[in-house]
Design an enzyme around this catalytic site. Structure first.
Site, PDB file in Angstrom:
ATOM      1  N   HIS A  96       0.835  -1.203   0.000  1.00 48.70           N
ATOM      2  CA  HIS A  96       0.000   0.000   0.000  1.00 48.70           C
ATOM      3  C   HIS A  96       0.878   1.265   0.000  1.00 48.70           C
ATOM      4  CE1 HIS A  96      -3.298   2.737   1.285  1.00 48.70           C
ATOM      5  NE2 HIS A  96      -2.325   3.300   1.984  1.00 48.70           N
ATOM      6  N   GLU A  97       1.894   1.280   0.857  1.00 45.83           N
ATOM      7  CA  GLU A  97       2.782   2.453   0.904  1.00 45.83           C
ATOM      8  C   GLU A  97       3.533   2.605  -0.414  1.00 45.83           C
ATOM      9  OE1 GLU A  97       2.097   4.451   3.086  1.00 45.83           O
ATOM     10  OE2 GLU A  97       1.095   3.128   4.497  1.00 45.83           O
ATOM     11  N   HIS A 100       1.599   4.532  -2.829  1.00 45.06           N
ATOM     12  CA  HIS A 100       1.754   5.989  -2.728  1.00 45.06           C
ATOM     13  C   HIS A 100       3.024   6.461  -3.453  1.00 45.06           C
ATOM     14  CE1 HIS A 100      -1.650   6.579  -0.185  1.00 45.06           C
ATOM     15  NE2 HIS A 100      -1.158   5.905   0.847  1.00 45.06           N
TER      16      HIS A 100
END
Ligand SMILES: [Zn+2]
Length: 228
Positions: A96-97, A100
């Site tokens: 998920h990071e 980003h």
């Protein structure tokens, strides 16, 4: 009083429930090892390399569930639980990071809007406690302070609203990448990643509802909606 309960109390309870769901999903899936045997940190580095991103550092931070990507410093910060463990939860959060970082590399518009609003939210979170307290202690400035509070919550509402596509998109990318790179197997492991990321998405939705409730509350105070 009814207005306060409705617009501030209920969203607060929803936020607490969402937070509890994240904790329980993370608590469950941090103890389930992914068969790939890759830690969150290794997965993050592999994903970044595969995405052709070479200027982002993956660093360990001592802040449970404080995982984040810092676009200004080009740092992907993972909490120790995520950084060091090859668990289903760790892979979900690490990916998920990375989502980003990929958004940043691709100049994904909502991320850029979000970064543009960040400085105002920092000012807001600094002055807001004084504004709200001041409303109680300085009665002759009550109206002015309520107005400032409404503006503050307006800015926070915009910020939390822009955060939604940024977070949903990062999780969407994470799920695709984990499957495609074989870091997470179909079936239970994929279900675990979905459980962790979807419950995290819920907290962002709850945070938006909470600030929106605050905004409405102060706007209604200003327009006299609380008078019965
Ligand atoms: Zn995120």
């Amino acid at each position: 009083m009814m207005l306060f309960l409705l617009l501030i109390g209920i969203p607060m309870i929803i936020a607490l429930i969402a937070q509890a769901k994240v904790s329980s999903a993370f608590g469950k899936w941090k103890n389930v090892a992914a068969s790939s045997g890759v830690t969150g940190a290794q997965a993050a580095r592999e994903i970044l390399t595969a995405a052709n991103i070479h200027d982002v550092d993956v660093v360990e931070i001592n802040d449970m569930l404080g995982d984040h990507y810092d676009p200004a410093q080009k740092r992907l910060c993972l909490s120790s639980d995520v950084f060091r463990t090859p668990s289903v939860a760790a892979l979900g959060i690490a990916a998920h990071e990375c989502g980003h970082a990929i958004q940043d590399a691709k100049a994904y518009a909502p991320l850029q809007w979000r970064m543009a609003v960040v400085p105002s939210t920092m000012i807001v979170s600094r002055i807001l406690p004084f504004v709200v307290l001041g409303g109680f202690f300085i009665p002759f400035l009550f109206r002015e302070l309520i107005m400032v509070a409404a503006i503050c919550y307006g800015i926070l509402s915009i910020f939390q609203f822009i955060t939604l596509p940024v977070e949903f998109d990062a999780s969407r990318r994470a799920k695709i990448i984990l499957g495609r790179m074989g870091l997470v197997q179909p079936g239970a492991e994929t279900a675990g990643v979905n459980n962790v990321l979807d419950s995290a998405a819920l907290t962002y939705l709850a945070a938006f509802v909470a600030v929106l409730g605050q905004l409405l509350y102060y706007v209604l105070l200003l327009t006299g909606g609380s008078r019965r």
